[in-house]
Design a protein around this motif. Structure first.
Motif, mmCIF file in Angstrom:
data_model
loop_
_atom_site.group_PDB
_atom_site.id
_atom_site.type_symbol
_atom_site.label_atom_id
_atom_site.label_comp_id
_atom_site.label_asym_id
_atom_site.label_seq_id
_atom_site.Cartn_x
_atom_site.Cartn_y
_atom_site.Cartn_z
ATOM 1 N N ILE A 165 0.853 -1.188 0.000
ATOM 2 C CA ILE A 165 0.000 0.000 0.000
ATOM 3 C C ILE A 165 0.890 1.240 0.000
ATOM 4 O O ILE A 165 1.750 1.394 0.876
ATOM 5 N N LEU A 166 0.675 2.113 -0.970
ATOM 6 C CA LEU A 166 1.489 3.315 -1.130
ATOM 7 C C LEU A 166 0.596 4.545 -1.048
ATOM 8 O O LEU A 166 -0.323 4.703 -1.851
ATOM 9 N N ASP A 167 0.862 5.403 -0.070
ATOM 10 C CA ASP A 167 0.069 6.615 0.131
ATOM 11 C C ASP A 167 0.787 7.785 -0.532
ATOM 12 O O ASP A 167 1.792 8.283 -0.027
ATOM 13 N N GLU A 168 0.288 8.200 -1.697
ATOM 14 C CA GLU A 168 0.872 9.278 -2.501
ATOM 15 C C GLU A 168 2.373 9.063 -2.719
ATOM 16 O O GLU A 168 3.207 9.844 -2.256
ATOM 17 N N PRO A 169 2.742 8.020 -3.438
ATOM 18 C CA PRO A 169 4.156 7.684 -3.609
ATOM 19 C C PRO A 169 4.985 8.721 -4.358
ATOM 20 O O PRO A 169 6.198 8.738 -4.226
ATOM 21 N N THR A 170 4.346 9.610 -5.144
ATOM 22 C CA THR A 170 5.122 10.604 -5.893
ATOM 23 C C THR A 170 4.945 12.014 -5.340
ATOM 24 O O THR A 170 5.357 12.981 -5.987
ATOM 25 N N ALA A 171 4.355 12.163 -4.157
ATOM 26 C CA ALA A 171 4.121 13.493 -3.586
ATOM 27 C C ALA A 171 5.437 14.251 -3.423
ATOM 28 O O ALA A 171 6.391 13.743 -2.846
ATOM 29 N N GLY A 172 5.488 15.462 -3.944
ATOM 30 C CA GLY A 172 6.669 16.306 -3.812
ATOM 31 C C GLY A 172 7.807 15.971 -4.747
ATOM 32 O O GLY A 172 8.890 16.565 -4.651
ATOM 33 N N MET A 173 7.601 15.037 -5.669
ATOM 34 C CA MET A 173 8.667 14.624 -6.584
ATOM 35 C C MET A 173 8.701 15.497 -7.839
ATOM 36 O O MET A 173 7.684 16.055 -8.264
ATOM 37 N N SER A 174 9.881 15.573 -8.430
ATOM 38 C CA SER A 174 10.028 16.207 -9.730
ATOM 39 C C SER A 174 9.454 15.273 -10.800
ATOM 40 O O SER A 174 9.234 14.083 -10.538
ATOM 41 N N PRO A 175 9.207 15.783 -12.012
ATOM 42 C CA PRO A 175 8.718 14.900 -13.087
ATOM 43 C C PRO A 175 9.645 13.716 -13.343
ATOM 44 O O PRO A 175 9.188 12.600 -13.622
ATOM 45 N N GLU A 176 10.953 13.944 -13.249
ATOM 46 C CA GLU A 176 11.913 12.859 -13.482
ATOM 47 C C GLU A 176 11.801 11.807 -12.382
ATOM 48 O O GLU A 176 11.819 10.597 -12.653
ATOM 49 N N GLU A 177 11.692 12.255 -11.117
ATOM 50 C CA GLU A 177 11.559 11.314 -10.006
ATOM 51 C C GLU A 177 10.235 10.550 -10.093
ATOM 52 O O GLU A 177 10.171 9.359 -9.786
ATOM 53 N N THR A 178 9.181 11.243 -10.523
ATOM 54 C CA THR A 178 7.887 10.581 -10.693
ATOM 55 C C THR A 178 7.971 9.474 -11.724
ATOM 56 O O THR A 178 7.424 8.377 -11.533
ATOM 57 N N ALA A 179 8.670 9.738 -12.825
ATOM 58 C CA ALA A 179 8.823 8.726 -13.873
ATOM 59 C C ALA A 179 9.576 7.504 -13.354
ATOM 60 O O ALA A 179 9.230 6.355 -13.678
ATOM 61 N N VAL A 180 10.603 7.732 -12.526
ATOM 62 C CA VAL A 180 11.368 6.622 -11.944
ATOM 63 C C VAL A 180 10.465 5.784 -11.034
ATOM 64 O O VAL A 180 10.488 4.544 -11.079
ATOM 65 N N THR A 181 9.657 6.449 -10.214
ATOM 66 C CA THR A 181 8.763 5.731 -9.302
ATOM 67 C C THR A 181 7.698 4.958 -10.064
ATOM 68 O O THR A 181 7.344 3.832 -9.691
ATOM 69 N N LEU A 182 7.196 5.543 -11.138
ATOM 70 C CA LEU A 182 6.215 4.849 -11.970
ATOM 71 C C LEU A 182 6.808 3.569 -12.548
ATOM 72 O O LEU A 182 6.178 2.506 -12.494
ATOM 73 N N ARG A 183 8.028 3.664 -13.059
ATOM 74 C CA ARG A 183 8.682 2.464 -13.613
ATOM 75 C C ARG A 183 8.923 1.423 -12.526
ATOM 76 O O ARG A 183 8.796 0.216 -12.768
ATOM 77 N N LEU A 184 9.265 1.883 -11.312
ATOM 78 C CA LEU A 184 9.480 0.954 -10.201
ATOM 79 C C LEU A 184 8.191 0.215 -9.864
ATOM 80 O O LEU A 184 8.197 -1.010 -9.691
ATOM 81 N N MET A 185 7.075 0.928 -9.788
ATOM 82 C CA MET A 185 5.804 0.296 -9.479
ATOM 83 C C MET A 185 5.409 -0.703 -10.558
ATOM 84 O O MET A 185 4.905 -1.791 -10.270
ATOM 85 N N GLN A 186 5.660 -0.349 -11.808
ATOM 86 C CA GLN A 186 5.358 -1.269 -12.906
ATOM 87 C C GLN A 186 6.218 -2.524 -12.804
ATOM 88 O O GLN A 186 5.743 -3.633 -13.076
ATOM 89 N N ARG A 187 7.485 -2.353 -12.399
ATOM 90 C CA ARG A 187 8.377 -3.508 -12.261
ATOM 91 C C ARG A 187 7.968 -4.384 -11.081
ATOM 92 O O ARG A 187 7.974 -5.616 -11.181
ATOM 93 N N LEU A 188 7.602 -3.767 -9.967
ATOM 94 C CA LEU A 188 7.175 -4.537 -8.797
ATOM 95 C C LEU A 188 5.928 -5.352 -9.116
ATOM 96 O O LEU A 188 5.775 -6.488 -8.674
ATOM 97 N N SER A 189 5.036 -4.770 -9.889
ATOM 98 C CA SER A 189 3.814 -5.470 -10.262
ATOM 99 C C SER A 189 4.087 -6.525 -11.328
ATOM 100 O O SER A 189 3.680 -7.684 -11.182
ATOM 101 N N GLY A 190 4.808 -6.136 -12.384
ATOM 102 C CA GLY A 190 4.998 -7.038 -13.512
ATOM 103 C C GLY A 190 5.994 -8.152 -13.261
ATOM 104 O O GLY A 190 5.727 -9.315 -13.564
ATOM 105 N N GLU A 191 7.158 -7.813 -12.682
ATOM 106 C CA GLU A 191 8.222 -8.795 -12.509
ATOM 107 C C GLU A 191 8.101 -9.572 -11.197
ATOM 108 O O GLU A 191 8.384 -10.774 -11.162
ATOM 109 N N LEU A 192 7.700 -8.895 -10.128
ATOM 110 C CA LEU A 192 7.618 -9.549 -8.826
ATOM 111 C C LEU A 192 6.211 -10.028 -8.502
ATOM 112 O O LEU A 192 6.000 -10.755 -7.526
#
Length: 249
Positions: A165-192
């Motif tokens: 459960i992630l409560d606002e995982p990209t809050a306060g992030m730059s667009p670049e940091e948001t993109a990194v977190t999005l890819r991480l969430m996709q990897r956690l869901s898809g690969e793990l």
């Protein structure tokens, strides 16, 4: 995996959550959205045992966990991150994650073995999975805000959750940091294969990653459906998107 039924939470007569309904299937990525004050964080706090519900049920793998203590819910397979970063600022990244791993293994009171020699391989593997292994020796408080949020996810992974459960995982992030977190969430869901439940104000992120979206207003569930159905729902547009003809995401 998770089923929330008619969940309520009252604070001195004010119903912060008023009959919320939510379903999360194994392997899905489910977003909870809604205006500020809709009850999203209160909902997450009840699911993870931070506060007890006033009424309703929370079924996790067919067991009603409503009202259980946070550590008991964690050991059943639910971990979370928070809106405000919650890490050990004076410990290294490695030590932050290692604490979670040792807690899960129930080795936090082993006084006969140096902690630095324990759970090394698993801790390094978790840091590697979120892209922070090269910074393992850094003091956590010296990280950027984006990396601190990612570290918090790594700490949650130390408990080997089935539901993250992630409560606002990209809050306060730059667009670049948001993109990194999005890819991480996709990897956690898809690969793990992790099941992920999150709330987020970045609608672009929500509609790009979520399999299902639950919309809250005034503590109630308006709808839970796939993104396309939510995007075109008149009640959602009126309540959450200001009555716009179409979601601009």
């Amino acid at each position: 995996m998770l089923r929330v039924e008619s969940l309520k939470k009252s604070f001195d007569g004010f119903l912060a959550v008023n009959g919320a309904v939510l379903n999360v299937s194994r392997g899905d990525v489910v977003a909870v959205i809604g205006p500020n004050g809709a009850g999203k964080t209160t909902l997450f706090n009840m699911i993870t045992g931070q506060i007890p519900p006033t009424g309703g049920a929370i079924w996790f793998k067919e067991e009603n966990i409503a009202g259980l203590a946070p550590h008991r819910i964690c050991r059943k397979g639910i971990s979370r991150s928070y809106q405000v970063v919650n890490i050990f600022n004076r410990l290294t990244l490695f030590e932050n994650v290692q604490v979670a791993v040792l807690s899960r293994r129930r080795k936090t009171f082993n006084i006969f073995r140096p902690a630095k020699t324990m759970a090394v391989a698993e801790t390094r593997q978790i840091l590697d999975s979120v892209g922070l292994l090269e910074k393992a020796a850094m003091i956590a408080g010296a990280l950027s805000h984006g990396d601190q949020k990612v570290l918090e996810i790594a700490i949650a992974l130390g408990n080997r959750p089935e539901l993250l459960i992630l409560d606002e995982p990209t809050a306060g992030m730059s667009p670049e940091e948001t993109a990194v977190t999005l890819r991480l969430m996709q990897r956690l869901s898809g690969e793990l294969g992790l099941t992920i439940l999150f709330c987020e104000h970045d609608m672009g992120m929500v509609f790009s990653i979520a399999h299902q979206i639950m919309v809250m207003q005034h503590g109630r569930t308006i709808i839970q459906a796939p993104p396309a159905e939510v995007r075109n729902n008149p009640q959602v547009r009126e309540a959450y998107l200001g009555g716009a003809d179409e979601c601009s995401v």
